[in-house]
Scaffold this active site. Sequence first.
Site, PDB file in Angstrom:
ATOM      1  N   ASP A 295       1.226  -6.753  -6.239  1.00 13.09           N
ATOM      2  CA  ASP A 295       1.131  -6.376  -4.821  1.00 13.09           C
ATOM      3  C   ASP A 295       0.718  -7.569  -3.971  1.00 13.09           C
ATOM      4  OD1 ASP A 295      -1.340  -6.185  -6.273  1.00 13.09           O
ATOM      5  OD2 ASP A 295      -2.262  -5.331  -4.477  1.00 13.09           O
ATOM      6  N   GLU A 296       1.119  -7.501  -2.727  1.00  9.40           N
ATOM      7  CA  GLU A 296       0.604  -8.405  -1.685  1.00  9.40           C
ATOM      8  C   GLU A 296       0.524  -9.870  -2.123  1.00  9.40           C
ATOM      9  OE1 GLU A 296      -2.419  -5.244   0.452  1.00  9.40           O
ATOM     10  OE2 GLU A 296      -3.108  -6.260  -1.340  1.00  9.40           O
TER      11      GLU A 296
HETATM   12  C1  TNX Z   1      -4.060  -2.565  -0.438  1.00 12.68           C
HETATM   13  S1  TNX Z   1      -2.769  -0.954  -2.457  1.00 12.68           S
HETATM   14  C2  TNX Z   1      -4.187  -3.153  -1.685  1.00 12.68           C
HETATM   15  C3  TNX Z   1      -5.543  -3.472  -2.184  1.00 12.68           C
HETATM   16  C4  TNX Z   1      -6.607  -3.124  -1.198  1.00 12.68           C
HETATM   17  C5  TNX Z   1      -6.295  -1.815  -0.525  1.00 12.68           C
HETATM   18  C6  TNX Z   1      -7.368  -1.364   0.417  1.00 12.68           C
HETATM   19  C7  TNX Z   1      -2.514  -2.282  -3.070  1.00 12.68           C
HETATM   20  C8  TNX Z   1      -1.566  -2.318  -4.155  1.00 12.68           C
HETATM   21  N1  TNX Z   1      -3.170  -3.342  -2.576  1.00 12.68           N
HETATM   22  O1  TNX Z   1      -5.606  -4.832  -2.549  1.00 12.68           O
HETATM   23  O2  TNX Z   1      -7.812  -3.028  -1.875  1.00 12.68           O
HETATM   24  O3  TNX Z   1      -5.092  -1.959   0.182  1.00 12.68           O
HETATM   25  O4  TNX Z   1      -7.100  -0.088   0.898  1.00 12.68           O
END
Ligand code: TNX
Length: 484
Positions: A295-296
């Site tokens: 993710d991200e």
């Molecule tokens: C998104 S959900 C993220 C997390 C954060 C969260 C906080 C996801 C796969 N990644 O790194 O903790 O939002 O709500």
Amino acid sequence: MTTELSLVPWPAELETGGTPFVLDDSTVLVPDPGAEPTRLAEQLAAHLRSATGLPLPVTPGATPQANAAVRLALITDESLGREGYELTVTAEEVVIRAAAPAGLFYGAQTLRQLVPAGDRAVPGVRVRDVPRFGWRGMMLDIARHFFGTADIERFIDLVALYKINVVHLHLSDDQGWRLEIDGWPELARVGGRGQVGGGPGGYLSKAAYREIVAYAAQRYVTIVPEIDLPGHTNAALVAYPELSASEQPPEPYTGTRVGFSSLRVDSPQTAKFVRAVLTEVAELTPGPYVHIGGDEALSTPPDDYVRFMRDTVPVVASSGKQAVGWQEIVRAGLGPDALVQYWNTRQPEQAAEAARAGARLIMSPAAHVYLDMKYHDDWHLGQDWAGCVDVHDAYGWDPGTLVDGVDDTVVDGVEAALWTETITTMADIEVMTFPRLPAVAEVAWTPQARRDWDHFRARLAGHVRLWQALSVAFYRSEQVDWER
Ligand code: TNX
């Protein structure tokens, strides 16, 4: 539908109105012969003893006195599957029948909910119950704030009562690396120090992790370990700077931003690291899944991300596990090779794309199941980027129709998530989990046609007594008319 029984998740089939069975000094538990039915009977007896104060001995294979037995029986009935069960309560006896021990465990959880606060009269019922989905998960982030064995085990205990069968542990992130890895010891020793806000942090030794896995298995919970790659890796880079593009050690991170860190993808060192870590995590984990995050990864060049995932998913496969990734992993075009966890409600098209590509999905839509979202604007914990999530938001959605192009045929299950940027104590974990997790558990277990918000909120109200008996912190949402 009847509302007098506070069962959550609501069973697939249920008839009420029989005569109650009364637990008393003469009641015994009678499991079928065999180690596992006996262990499950002991586990159930321990719960019922502490609730009722009765002796409730376990007597395998015994012929009990009239009107005095709680029986656990294994039967041949393929239609019950591995997790289904029947629970029959009459004045004469209580019987849990299942085709496999997991079903006996779920029948026992239903029975516990029928006597929530030490009641001795078990209401007369006939239940026949099988789950809608095989993956009924709950993710706990022990990276942003560290939580140790005792907290994780209590958490497993509490969620298993709602028939959750997967606990996904988010074991690494920018703020901390939380699992001991023999081949790369500085990950835990150095990367495990610190957490959001700068507390001491910590990590799970291999022995502690094994203990948690075994504890979970006794409650039919599979542990899914997550090593988040190639972003969310600042703590790993603090421990091993040679894995970063700059090769300079970054500062330990105690804030809550995301997306700033990345492994350097095109290096033999990184490939060696990834293979060693994932192989060791796979060896340590008896369950069939290893989650690789994904993710991200906003600081990983897009082509590198694709290449990284195409190289990494086969590493997981060669260690005998199924790779799981957050929805962004569809960018790598892996088709069915990775199980895709949908979370970002702002990008539903990624879930549809995964389904078209032949992947299977776990549904974790943030706007419904992110238990780190605030309950309401003034709530003291959590975030609100996906909106506030009250009980109705957690309950009122259908995993089979939420996203166009994603239906029951491609969904393996549902998972709630608790990220811990703002969560520092076990009481915080509990108050964010209850009552929303029971709502998500019903989404995952109960056939859609059997779900109804008004009925659910009436049943949920009765769980106060159970939570009070177990000293669980919970939020008295205004959407529910709680029992005192
Ligand atoms: C998104 S959900 C993220 C997390 C954060 C969260 C906080 C996801 C796969 N990644 O790194 O903790 O939002 O709500």
